[in-house]
Design a protein around this motif. Structure first.
Motif, PDB file in Angstrom:
ATOM      1  N   GLU A 267       0.875  -1.251  -0.004  1.00 62.25           N
ATOM      2  CA  GLU A 267       0.065   0.032  -0.108  1.00 62.25           C
ATOM      3  C   GLU A 267       0.919   1.187  -0.168  1.00 62.25           C
ATOM      4  O   GLU A 267       2.093   1.185   0.613  1.00 62.25           O
ATOM      5  CB  GLU A 267      -0.890  -0.041   1.358  1.00 62.25           C
ATOM      6  CG  GLU A 267      -1.943   1.029   1.201  1.00 62.25           C
ATOM      7  CD  GLU A 267      -2.833   0.989   2.321  1.00 62.25           C
ATOM      8  OE1 GLU A 267      -3.139   1.909   3.147  1.00 62.25           O
ATOM      9  OE2 GLU A 267      -3.638  -0.102   2.512  1.00 62.25           O
ATOM     10  N   GLN A 268       0.471   2.321  -0.737  1.00 64.22           N
ATOM     11  CA  GLN A 268       1.433   3.390  -0.792  1.00 64.22           C
ATOM     12  C   GLN A 268       0.262   4.721  -0.809  1.00 64.22           C
ATOM     13  O   GLN A 268      -0.736   4.545  -1.343  1.00 64.22           O
ATOM     14  CB  GLN A 268       1.986   3.601  -2.263  1.00 64.22           C
ATOM     15  CG  GLN A 268       2.925   2.444  -2.472  1.00 64.22           C
ATOM     16  CD  GLN A 268       3.289   2.221  -3.976  1.00 64.22           C
ATOM     17  OE1 GLN A 268       2.718   3.035  -4.861  1.00 64.22           O
ATOM     18  NE2 GLN A 268       4.316   1.667  -4.514  1.00 64.22           N
ATOM     19  N   VAL A 269       0.850   5.727  -0.347  1.00 60.86           N
ATOM     20  CA  VAL A 269      -0.097   6.906  -0.323  1.00 60.86           C
ATOM     21  C   VAL A 269       0.828   8.076  -1.029  1.00 60.86           C
ATOM     22  O   VAL A 269       1.705   8.064  -0.724  1.00 60.86           O
ATOM     23  CB  VAL A 269      -0.353   7.494   1.310  1.00 60.86           C
ATOM     24  CG1 VAL A 269      -1.019   8.773   1.139  1.00 60.86           C
ATOM     25  CG2 VAL A 269      -1.045   6.408   2.145  1.00 60.86           C
ATOM     26  N   LYS A 270       0.122   8.368  -2.141  1.00 62.30           N
ATOM     27  CA  LYS A 270       0.758   9.566  -3.039  1.00 62.30           C
ATOM     28  C   LYS A 270      -0.368  10.428  -3.044  1.00 62.30           C
ATOM     29  O   LYS A 270      -1.551  10.531  -2.933  1.00 62.30           O
ATOM     30  CB  LYS A 270       0.919   8.989  -4.522  1.00 62.30           C
ATOM     31  CG  LYS A 270       1.755   7.654  -4.571  1.00 62.30           C
ATOM     32  CD  LYS A 270       3.226   8.133  -4.396  1.00 62.30           C
ATOM     33  CE  LYS A 270       3.765   6.949  -4.488  1.00 62.30           C
ATOM     34  NZ  LYS A 270       5.799   7.021  -4.633  1.00 62.30           N
ATOM     35  N   THR A 271       0.041  11.780  -3.455  1.00 59.84           N
ATOM     36  CA  THR A 271      -0.668  13.001  -3.950  1.00 59.84           C
ATOM     37  C   THR A 271      -1.078  12.905  -5.342  1.00 59.84           C
ATOM     38  O   THR A 271      -0.370  12.785  -6.246  1.00 59.84           O
ATOM     39  CB  THR A 271       0.084  14.237  -3.578  1.00 59.84           C
ATOM     40  OG1 THR A 271       0.648  14.155  -2.239  1.00 59.84           O
ATOM     41  CG2 THR A 271      -0.665  15.359  -3.744  1.00 59.84           C
ATOM     42  N   PHE A 272      -2.431  13.040  -5.514  1.00 60.89           N
ATOM     43  CA  PHE A 272      -2.855  13.335  -6.787  1.00 60.89           C
ATOM     44  C   PHE A 272      -3.888  14.149  -6.988  1.00 60.89           C
ATOM     45  O   PHE A 272      -4.841  14.286  -6.021  1.00 60.89           O
ATOM     46  CB  PHE A 272      -3.682  11.741  -7.300  1.00 60.89           C
ATOM     47  CG  PHE A 272      -4.607  11.834  -8.555  1.00 60.89           C
ATOM     48  CD1 PHE A 272      -3.616  11.998  -9.665  1.00 60.89           C
ATOM     49  CD2 PHE A 272      -5.523  11.857  -8.652  1.00 60.89           C
ATOM     50  CE1 PHE A 272      -4.030  12.035 -10.818  1.00 60.89           C
ATOM     51  CE2 PHE A 272      -6.370  11.914  -9.879  1.00 60.89           C
ATOM     52  CZ  PHE A 272      -5.312  11.979 -11.125  1.00 60.89           C
ATOM     53  N   MET A 273      -3.512  15.204  -7.678  1.00 61.32           N
ATOM     54  CA  MET A 273      -4.548  16.433  -7.853  1.00 61.32           C
ATOM     55  C   MET A 273      -4.587  17.103  -6.502  1.00 61.32           C
ATOM     56  O   MET A 273      -5.660  17.807  -6.144  1.00 61.32           O
ATOM     57  CB  MET A 273      -5.736  16.287  -8.440  1.00 61.32           C
ATOM     58  CG  MET A 273      -5.617  15.697  -9.847  1.00 61.32           C
ATOM     59  SD  MET A 273      -7.205  15.386 -10.816  1.00 61.32           S
ATOM     60  CE  MET A 273      -7.321  17.002 -11.256  1.00 61.32           C
ATOM     61  N   GLY A 274      -3.472  17.199  -5.636  1.00 59.72           N
ATOM     62  CA  GLY A 274      -3.363  17.933  -4.403  1.00 59.72           C
ATOM     63  C   GLY A 274      -4.018  17.411  -3.354  1.00 59.72           C
ATOM     64  O   GLY A 274      -3.974  17.858  -2.131  1.00 59.72           O
ATOM     65  N   ALA A 275      -4.445  16.102  -3.363  1.00 55.55           N
ATOM     66  CA  ALA A 275      -5.094  15.263  -2.414  1.00 55.55           C
ATOM     67  C   ALA A 275      -4.502  14.027  -1.998  1.00 55.55           C
ATOM     68  O   ALA A 275      -3.931  13.329  -3.350  1.00 55.55           O
ATOM     69  CB  ALA A 275      -6.615  14.990  -2.675  1.00 55.55           C
TER      70      ALA A 275
END
Length: 112
Positions: free
Chosen positions: A54-62
């Motif tokens: 599992e990864q947490v990335k920023t997409f379109m500021g969120a």
């Protein structure tokens, strides 16, 4: 690790093929890499998953919670699929077909 794999397979099986959305960026990369959409779909719904992260990335500021899934598609190749589980849609972010040589380097990097 095994529980996470089972949980991920269960999540995937909650979707139908019509609920898979391939992002435009991913479609471009699939064309460049000669990866057929039917291969992606059949692999997603197979039991060949052997690694998930599992990864947490920023997409379109969120922040967006992504899952890197690695499936064995033959004795020589694996398919890395990055997805986002939404309530009604399984979004495919990226797909990469790798050989065992690349996989060995990747695994070695994890262990270090």
């Amino acid at each position: 690790m095994i529980e996470l794999l089972k949980e991920t397979l269960k999540k995937i099986n909650n979707y139908s093929q019509s609920q898979i959305e391939i992002r435009p960026y991913c479609r471009e990369r699939m064309n460049e890499r000669n990866i057929d959409e039917s291969l992606l779909v059949s692999t997603l719904f197979s039991d060949a998953l052997y690694y998930t992260e599992e990864q947490v990335k920023t997409f379109m500021g969120a922040p967006e919670r992504r899952h890197k899934l690695i499936f064995r598609i033959s004795s020589k190749y694996s398919l890395i699929v990055v997805v986002v589980f939404h309530e009604k849609i399984l979004k495919v972010i990226n797909v990469i077909k790798t050989s065992k040589g690349v996989e060995k380097k990747w695994r070695k990097g994890i262990l270090e």
